[in-house]
Design an enzyme around this catalytic site. Structure first.
Site, mmCIF file in Angstrom:
data_model
loop_
_atom_site.group_PDB
_atom_site.id
_atom_site.type_symbol
_atom_site.label_atom_id
_atom_site.label_comp_id
_atom_site.label_asym_id
_atom_site.label_seq_id
_atom_site.Cartn_x
_atom_site.Cartn_y
_atom_site.Cartn_z
ATOM 1 C CB SER A 50 -0.899 0.015 1.235
ATOM 2 O OG SER A 50 -0.116 0.184 2.412
ATOM 3 C CG ASP A 82 -3.877 -2.777 -1.898
ATOM 4 O OD1 ASP A 82 -4.783 -2.860 -2.756
ATOM 5 O OD2 ASP A 82 -4.090 -2.951 -0.672
ATOM 6 C CG HIS A 83 -6.583 0.617 -2.247
ATOM 7 N ND1 HIS A 83 -7.808 0.931 -2.788
ATOM 8 C CD2 HIS A 83 -6.756 -0.543 -1.570
ATOM 9 C CE1 HIS A 83 -8.686 0.003 -2.452
ATOM 10 N NE2 HIS A 83 -8.071 -0.907 -1.719
ATOM 11 C CG HIS A 213 -9.689 -4.383 -3.147
ATOM 12 N ND1 HIS A 213 -8.563 -3.641 -2.874
ATOM 13 C CD2 HIS A 213 -9.635 -4.651 -4.473
ATOM 14 C CE1 HIS A 213 -7.867 -3.465 -3.979
ATOM 15 N NE2 HIS A 213 -8.505 -4.075 -4.973
ATOM 16 C CB ALA A 215 -11.467 -10.832 0.656
ATOM 17 C CG ASN A 256 -6.649 -7.360 -2.571
ATOM 18 O OD1 ASN A 256 -6.385 -8.097 -3.522
ATOM 19 N ND2 ASN A 256 -6.527 -6.048 -2.652
ATOM 20 C CG ASP A 258 -3.515 -5.452 5.085
ATOM 21 O OD1 ASP A 258 -2.637 -5.970 5.811
ATOM 22 O OD2 ASP A 258 -3.568 -4.223 4.900
#
Length: 311
Positions: A50, A82-83, A213, A215, A256, A258
């Site tokens: 990220s 990511d993002h 995302h 998840a 995804n 995290d």
């Protein structure tokens, strides 16, 4: 094996009815835990960073850690942003060795989102870098993502074909009921993914890789462990893993994870320090934390992704 982009990964995943785990990395122990699990299970993997992680650990340190993982394993590894919230951030990651980037223009109007995603895709494809974009907005808080329930919106299937055709992106993150962070649903609230939206998106984009995302499943064991050893986390309900596995059998090629990694690592460290208050060597508490990451990733590969043996 050098770093790869996601083209071949997703093609095989779509045809095989499984998903690739995209796990967020922040430091050495997390990289090691993820890739050790993938090596043992022979699973391809996406290591994603990220913007916040990049600021915390430094772009060079993170890319060198991932390069070390490539040397130590023989499974396909993609390095993914990511993002990404701007063209400039995506460009910096592309120029700095990432093989995949996400440009998140989901907060913009449709036309603005199209223009930004196309700008990133046009630049990335010159360097064989794949691009993920997002339509629809997931609720929740995680790193730089902060979307209230009121501002969240499901993906409109009627927009996906035009978006993909006009932007040239390689995969699409959609909103079907997942949520960022650990606090996805209140106790008593039943999580439910909109498989009808996923089916319609897949019908309109046959063979095209879809991304989920937010998840993480928020494993109760680790929430309880954190609370037992000094935390104050309220009850949290994540996405049931059987729903995620069903999505992976459909058009979803990337899932995804995290928050589940953060919970496993933090809970393990809290437990170790509570039980060993005189210990102060970081290696003593980071080693079991790394093992907890490895076990969590192995569980996700076997239970959610279905990607074991697909390397």
């Amino acid at each position: 094996m050098p770093l790869v982009n996601t083209v071949e990964m997703f093609k095989k995943a779509y045809e095989g009815g499984y998903a690739i785990g995209a796990f967020n990395v922040n430091n050495m122990e997390i990289v090691q835990g993820i890739t050790e699990a993938c090596q043992e299970l022979k699973s391809p993997v996406i290591l994603q960073v990220s913007g916040g992680a990049r600021k915390y650990a430094n772009h060079t340190y993170l890319t060198k850690l991932v390069e070390a993982a490539v040397i130590e394993t023989d499974v396909p590894i993609a390095l993914h942003l990511d993002h990404g919230n701007s063209f400039e951030l995506c460009k910096s990651c592309i120029d700095g060795g990432f093989t995949s980037v996400m440009i998140d223009g989901s907060h913009l109007s449709f036309e603005e989102n199209v223009a930004l995603a196309k700008q990133v895709a046009d630049y990335a494809h010159q360097f064989n870098v794949t691009v993920e974009a997002e339509l629809g907005r997931l609720a929740g808080i995680e790193d730089a993502v902060n979307v209230s329930a009121e501002d969240a919106s499901y993906t409109n299937p009627a927009e996906v074909q035009e978006f993909v055709e006009r932007t040239g992106v390689d995969s699409l993150a959609i909103a079907i009921g997942t949520s960022h962070g650990a606090y996805k649903f209140k106790p008593g609230q039943k999580p439910q993914l909109r498989f009808d939206i996923l089916e319609e998106v897949a019908r309109r984009l046959p063979g095209f890789p879809i991304v989920l995302h937010g998840a993480s499943s928020v494993v109760p064991e680790f929430v309880e462990m954190i609370n037992k050893f000094g935390g104050q986390m309220p009850d949290a309900i994540g996405i049931p893993e059987d729903m995620l596995r069903q999505a992976a059998k459909m058009a979803v090629c990337k899932i995804n994870v995290d928050s589940d990694l953060r919970l496993a690592m933090t809970a393990t460290i809290r437990k170790y320090l509570a039980e060993n208050p005189s210990h102060f060597d970081p290696r003593q508490y980071l080693a079991p934390a790394r093992t907890a990451i490895k076990d969590m990733v192995a569980h996700k590969i076997n239970t959610v992704m279905g990607s074991a043996g697909k390397a």
